[in-house]
Design a protein around this motif. Structure first.
Motif, PDB file in Angstrom:
ATOM      1  N   PRO A 236      40.296  35.552 -20.735  1.00 12.70           N
ATOM      2  CA  PRO A 236      41.050  34.333 -20.436  1.00 12.70           C
ATOM      3  C   PRO A 236      41.697  34.448 -19.062  1.00 12.70           C
ATOM      4  O   PRO A 236      41.902  35.554 -18.544  1.00 12.70           O
ATOM      5  CB  PRO A 236      42.108  34.282 -21.551  1.00 12.70           C
ATOM      6  N   PRO A 237      42.070  33.328 -18.453  1.00  9.69           N
ATOM      7  CA  PRO A 237      42.778  33.399 -17.172  1.00  9.69           C
ATOM      8  C   PRO A 237      44.183  33.961 -17.359  1.00  9.69           C
ATOM      9  O   PRO A 237      44.715  34.013 -18.472  1.00  9.69           O
ATOM     10  CB  PRO A 237      42.807  31.941 -16.705  1.00  9.69           C
ATOM     11  N   VAL A 238      44.807  34.366 -16.252  1.00 11.37           N
ATOM     12  CA  VAL A 238      46.128  34.974 -16.317  1.00 11.37           C
ATOM     13  C   VAL A 238      47.157  33.996 -16.870  1.00 11.37           C
ATOM     14  O   VAL A 238      48.154  34.413 -17.479  1.00 11.37           O
ATOM     15  CB  VAL A 238      46.537  35.480 -14.924  1.00 11.37           C
ATOM     16  N   THR A 239      46.948  32.706 -16.697  1.00  7.57           N
ATOM     17  CA  THR A 239      47.877  31.717 -17.241  1.00  7.57           C
ATOM     18  C   THR A 239      47.936  31.773 -18.749  1.00  7.57           C
ATOM     19  O   THR A 239      48.972  31.500 -19.353  1.00  7.57           O
ATOM     20  CB  THR A 239      47.450  30.311 -16.790  1.00  7.57           C
ATOM     21  N   THR A 240      46.836  32.122 -19.392  1.00 10.08           N
ATOM     22  CA  THR A 240      46.808  32.262 -20.850  1.00 10.08           C
ATOM     23  C   THR A 240      47.194  33.671 -21.274  1.00 10.08           C
ATOM     24  O   THR A 240      47.959  33.861 -22.225  1.00 10.08           O
ATOM     25  CB  THR A 240      45.410  31.913 -21.386  1.00 10.08           C
ATOM     26  N   GLN A 241      46.680  34.686 -20.577  1.00 12.65           N
ATOM     27  CA  GLN A 241      46.966  36.066 -20.953  1.00 12.65           C
ATOM     28  C   GLN A 241      48.447  36.396 -20.835  1.00 12.65           C
ATOM     29  O   GLN A 241      49.027  37.033 -21.711  1.00 12.65           O
ATOM     30  CB  GLN A 241      46.157  37.024 -20.076  1.00 12.65           C
ATOM     31  N   ARG A 242      49.063  35.992 -19.718  1.00 11.28           N
ATOM     32  CA  ARG A 242      50.438  36.392 -19.434  1.00 11.28           C
ATOM     33  C   ARG A 242      51.472  35.385 -19.946  1.00 11.28           C
ATOM     34  O   ARG A 242      52.350  35.714 -20.735  1.00 11.28           O
ATOM     35  CB  ARG A 242      50.603  36.567 -17.918  1.00 11.28           C
ATOM     36  N   ILE A 243      51.358  34.131 -19.502  1.00  9.06           N
ATOM     37  CA  ILE A 243      52.410  33.164 -19.782  1.00  9.06           C
ATOM     38  C   ILE A 243      52.325  32.652 -21.213  1.00  9.06           C
ATOM     39  O   ILE A 243      53.337  32.430 -21.874  1.00  9.06           O
ATOM     40  CB  ILE A 243      52.350  32.010 -18.761  1.00  9.06           C
ATOM     41  N   GLN A 244      51.123  32.437 -21.734  1.00  5.30           N
ATOM     42  CA  GLN A 244      50.972  32.011 -23.119  1.00  5.30           C
ATOM     43  C   GLN A 244      50.743  33.188 -24.060  1.00  5.30           C
ATOM     44  O   GLN A 244      50.479  33.001 -25.237  1.00  5.30           O
ATOM     45  CB  GLN A 244      49.792  31.042 -23.253  1.00  5.30           C
ATOM     46  N   GLY A 245      50.852  34.397 -23.555  1.00  2.00           N
ATOM     47  CA  GLY A 245      50.475  35.571 -24.329  1.00  2.00           C
ATOM     48  C   GLY A 245      51.279  35.788 -25.578  1.00  2.00           C
ATOM     49  O   GLY A 245      50.763  36.294 -26.575  1.00  2.00           O
ATOM     50  N   SER A 246      52.565  35.400 -25.560  1.00  2.00           N
ATOM     51  CA  SER A 246      53.391  35.646 -26.740  1.00  2.00           C
ATOM     52  C   SER A 246      53.056  34.685 -27.868  1.00  2.00           C
ATOM     53  O   SER A 246      53.267  34.997 -29.041  1.00  2.00           O
ATOM     54  CB  SER A 246      54.875  35.514 -26.366  1.00  2.00           C
ATOM     55  N   GLY A 247      52.562  33.487 -27.520  1.00  4.26           N
ATOM     56  CA  GLY A 247      52.163  32.533 -28.554  1.00  4.26           C
ATOM     57  C   GLY A 247      50.703  32.682 -28.877  1.00  4.26           C
ATOM     58  O   GLY A 247      49.922  31.755 -28.745  1.00  4.26           O
ATOM     59  N   ILE A 248      50.320  33.876 -29.292  1.00  2.00           N
ATOM     60  CA  ILE A 248      48.910  34.252 -29.387  1.00  2.00           C
ATOM     61  C   ILE A 248      48.144  33.378 -30.369  1.00  2.00           C
ATOM     62  O   ILE A 248      48.537  33.198 -31.516  1.00  2.00           O
ATOM     63  CB  ILE A 248      48.773  35.725 -29.806  1.00  2.00           C
ATOM     64  N   ASN A 249      47.026  32.837 -29.898  1.00  4.69           N
ATOM     65  CA  ASN A 249      46.036  32.239 -30.793  1.00  4.69           C
ATOM     66  C   ASN A 249      45.244  33.378 -31.418  1.00  4.69           C
ATOM     67  O   ASN A 249      44.831  34.300 -30.711  1.00  4.69           O
ATOM     68  CB  ASN A 249      45.116  31.322 -29.977  1.00  4.69           C
ATOM     69  N   PRO A 250      45.008  33.371 -32.717  1.00  7.07           N
ATOM     70  CA  PRO A 250      44.313  34.492 -33.356  1.00  7.07           C
ATOM     71  C   PRO A 250      42.935  34.761 -32.759  1.00  7.07           C
ATOM     72  O   PRO A 250      42.463  35.892 -32.811  1.00  7.07           O
ATOM     73  CB  PRO A 250      44.208  34.058 -34.819  1.00  7.07           C
ATOM     74  N   SER A 251      42.282  33.733 -32.220  1.00  8.42           N
ATOM     75  CA  SER A 251      40.920  33.909 -31.736  1.00  8.42           C
ATOM     76  C   SER A 251      40.875  34.567 -30.366  1.00  8.42           C
ATOM     77  O   SER A 251      40.249  35.588 -30.172  1.00  8.42           O
ATOM     78  CB  SER A 251      40.204  32.558 -31.687  1.00  8.42           C
ATOM     79  N   ASN A 252      41.584  33.998 -29.381  1.00  6.78           N
ATOM     80  CA  ASN A 252      41.421  34.502 -28.015  1.00  6.78           C
ATOM     81  C   ASN A 252      42.636  34.180 -27.157  1.00  6.78           C
ATOM     82  O   ASN A 252      42.508  33.858 -25.994  1.00  6.78           O
ATOM     83  CB  ASN A 252      40.154  33.891 -27.388  1.00  6.78           C
ATOM     84  N   GLY A 253      43.834  34.259 -27.703  1.00  7.24           N
ATOM     85  CA  GLY A 253      45.030  34.014 -26.914  1.00  7.24           C
ATOM     86  C   GLY A 253      45.357  32.540 -26.798  1.00  7.24           C
ATOM     87  O   GLY A 253      44.575  31.669 -27.141  1.00  7.24           O
ATOM     88  N   GLY A 254      46.585  32.250 -26.313  1.00  9.35           N
ATOM     89  CA  GLY A 254      46.987  30.871 -26.105  1.00  9.35           C
ATOM     90  C   GLY A 254      47.959  30.379 -27.150  1.00  9.35           C
ATOM     91  O   GLY A 254      48.144  30.992 -28.203  1.00  9.35           O
ATOM     92  N   PHE A 255      48.617  29.245 -26.861  1.00 13.64           N
ATOM     93  CA  PHE A 255      49.603  28.680 -27.783  1.00 13.64           C
ATOM     94  C   PHE A 255      48.922  28.174 -29.056  1.00 13.64           C
ATOM     95  O   PHE A 255      47.989  27.375 -29.001  1.00 13.64           O
ATOM     96  CB  PHE A 255      50.342  27.519 -27.124  1.00 13.64           C
ATOM     97  N   ASN A 256      49.430  28.617 -30.205  1.00 19.28           N
ATOM     98  CA  ASN A 256      48.939  28.200 -31.511  1.00 19.28           C
ATOM     99  C   ASN A 256      50.107  28.267 -32.474  1.00 19.28           C
ATOM    100  O   ASN A 256      50.822  29.268 -32.514  1.00 19.28           O
ATOM    101  CB  ASN A 256      47.800  29.106 -31.982  1.00 19.28           C
ATOM    102  N   SER A 257      50.341  27.217 -33.258  1.00 20.46           N
ATOM    103  CA  SER A 257      51.483  27.224 -34.154  1.00 20.46           C
ATOM    104  C   SER A 257      51.273  26.207 -35.269  1.00 20.46           C
ATOM    105  O   SER A 257      50.253  25.507 -35.323  1.00 20.46           O
ATOM    106  CB  SER A 257      52.769  26.923 -33.378  1.00 20.46           C
ATOM    107  N   THR A 258      52.287  26.110 -36.145  1.00 20.38           N
ATOM    108  CA  THR A 258      52.242  25.213 -37.302  1.00 20.38           C
ATOM    109  C   THR A 258      53.258  24.106 -37.117  1.00 20.38           C
ATOM    110  O   THR A 258      54.413  24.363 -36.770  1.00 20.38           O
ATOM    111  CB  THR A 258      52.542  25.983 -38.592  1.00 20.38           C
ATOM    112  N   GLY A 259      52.830  22.873 -37.378  1.00 13.06           N
ATOM    113  CA  GLY A 259      53.723  21.733 -37.244  1.00 13.06           C
ATOM    114  C   GLY A 259      52.955  20.432 -37.328  1.00 13.06           C
ATOM    115  O   GLY A 259      51.982  20.324 -38.079  1.00 13.06           O
ATOM    116  N   VAL A 260      53.370  19.454 -36.539  1.00 14.08           N
ATOM    117  CA  VAL A 260      52.699  18.151 -36.486  1.00 14.08           C
ATOM    118  C   VAL A 260      52.381  17.816 -35.036  1.00 14.08           C
ATOM    119  O   VAL A 260      53.084  18.256 -34.109  1.00 14.08           O
ATOM    120  CB  VAL A 260      53.588  17.041 -37.101  1.00 14.08           C
ATOM    121  N   ARG A 261      51.329  17.047 -34.860  1.00 13.32           N
ATOM    122  CA  ARG A 261      50.969  16.586 -33.521  1.00 13.32           C
ATOM    123  C   ARG A 261      50.246  15.261 -33.618  1.00 13.32           C
ATOM    124  O   ARG A 261      49.649  14.929 -34.652  1.00 13.32           O
ATOM    125  CB  ARG A 261      50.091  17.599 -32.793  1.00 13.32           C
TER     126      ARG A 261
END
Length: 464
Positions: A236-261
């Motif tokens: 993934p790009p550094v924007t996903t690895q570093r800045i979104q890294g704490s909100g890890i998507n189980p598959s390959n990084g990135g923001f992933n969470s539970t709620g409504v959208r």
């Protein structure tokens, strides 16, 4: 003289036939009346047959007009040829023609391992998934070979006129205690657009969606590639690895969470709004994205097509359990797609309002940071006659702090990192894609134990 007299007498007597007495003498006999009645009946029957023939002719004329109208409509609907027809090439067997459907190069850049023939069938339950095997140059404690997340996609488990439900189960084959986790699971209410992808490109057709469950957050643009089957690069790009890294998507990084959208698009404008559990820690996150795009006006738009220009701005506010803002994350993204080329641009800024504290209680300051990447992808199929693409990516990460604290409370020295990545991918068949990538950070490095200044990788992605 004696011969002509009788003739003259007959001529003199002829007018006498006009006298009333003569007329009475010449009245019709019963046989003549019968003949006259027969003739009249025959004439009436003939008139009836003529009327029937005329009615049939009118019906045939109307049928001919209807058929002509249908032919004119079909001709009007058929697109005009772009240029003069070339000489006909030798025809291939029908079985060969049906074996490989015609697809645009860009459709393969979207999902290199996706079945194109299944693209038009958007209804009904679907079961699929993917996994990947990665090999990399070994340094430190990292393994040479690694089996990535094994994902099972259950698309449209429930489907009705305006409702659908989908899920993705992720199996983590790491260590001695493999785990199964829900990567995506949501119920969707939709209007107008019945395409409900599990993950990836969600802005496909004009419409409205309201979802509840666990999902990838459509923040910036890299959310489209969280799954390894969707990502054209390996890392993934550094924007996903570093800045979104704490909100890890189980598959390959990135923001992933539970709620409504909710999300949708109309008239070349797209939007997304969401309220979820915190993507960084305990608490909640709220945010969204507003974007615009422009399709090719000279061709019929299909769901597999990429817009010529696509961009947007995103914002996310991360709140702690006391509803105090902990992080503010902003992003701008812009992509261009023309012919076999695709250019992706993305910049993220995280403004942290709370300090990071190590396990020993030391305060290492607020972890604010900035990152960006520019990625160019070229589909080489047109020139090499093989399903091959190449890419290059330049990216930089600028931490506004000197130390980073990991999940175990350990602190490591960091510094700004530039990186250049080059690679290519080859689609072996419908189900397998091989990728190769080399990354160089120009000898700039951090003290993190797994950081490598030069890294070579190979990855095999399998879909099913």
């Amino acid at each position: 003289m004696n011969i002509k007299c009788p003739i003259r007498g007959v001529a003199l007597l002829a007018p006498l036939a006009l006298l009333p007495g003569a007329v009475a003498a010449t009245q019709a006999t019963p046989d003549e009346d019968r003949i006259r009645n027969i003739v009249e009946q025959m004439l009436k029957q003939k008139d009836k047959q003529m009327n029937q023939l005329e009615q049939r002719v009118r019906e045939l004329e109307q049928l001919t007009k209807d058929q002509k109208s249908e032919i004119d409509q079909l001709r009007a609907a058929k697109p005009a040829p772009a240029q003069a027809a070339a000489p006909a090439a030798p025809s291939k067997p029908a079985t060969q023609a049906a074996a490989k459907p015609a697809t645009s190069p860009l459709s393969k850049l979207i999902l290199p391992a996706k079945k194109v023939e299944a693209e038009e069938d958007e209804s009904g339950p679907k079961v699929g998934g993917f996994f990947d095997v990665t090999a990399q140059t070994k340094t430190g404690n990292q393994q040479t070979f690694n089996l990535g997340v094994v994902e099972l996609d259950l698309d449209r488990i429930v489907e009705s006129e305006h409702f659908a439900a989908s899920a993705a189960l992720d199996w983590f084959p790491y260590g001695t205690d493999p785990q199964v986790q829900i990567g995506v699971a949501f119920v969707d209410f939709h209007m107008y657009d019945d395409a409900v992808p599990v993950r990836g490109r969600i802005f496909q057709e004009p419409g409205f969606h309201l979802q509840a469950g666990t999902f990838d957050l459509p923040f910036s643009s890299d959310y489209q590639f969280f799954a390894s089957k969707d990502r054209l690069t390996i890392t993934p790009p550094v924007t996903t690895q570093r800045i979104q890294g704490s909100g890890i998507n189980p598959s390959n990084g990135g923001f992933n969470s539970t709620g409504v959208r909710t999300y949708g698009n109309w008239n070349n404008i797209s939007y997304a709004l969401y309220w979820t559990d915190s993507v960084y820690d305990d608490g909640t996150s709220i945010g969204g994205r507003i974007g615009g795009f422009m399709n090719n006006p000279y061709r019929v738009h299909r769901r597999s097509d990429l817009p010529i220009v696509d961009g947007g701005v995103s914002v996310l506010f991360d709140l702690d359990t006391h509803e105090q803002t902990r992080n503010q994350v902003y992003s701008a993204d812009l992509s261009f797609n023309y012919g076999p080329f695709r250019l992706l641009n993305e910049v993220l800024w995280r403004n942290s309002l709370q300090p990071q504290v190590a396990s020993n209680g030391a305060d290492y300051g607020k972890p604010s940071e900035v990152g960006y990447h520019v990625t160019l992808i070229a589909n080489l199929q047109k020139w090499l006659e093989h399903d091959l693409y190449a890419y290059t990516r330049f990216q930089q990460w600028f931490p506004h702090y000197d130390y980073v604290v990991d999940g175990d409370g350990n602190a490591y020295k960091v510094r700004p990192i530039p990186q250049l990545s080059v690679g290519f991918g080859y689609r072996l068949n419908t189900y397998l894609t091989m990728k190769f990538e080399y990354t160089d950070s120009f000898d700039q490095k951090t003290a993190e134990p797994d950081f490598q200044t030069r890294l070579g990788m190979a990855q095999l992605v399998a879909t099913f």
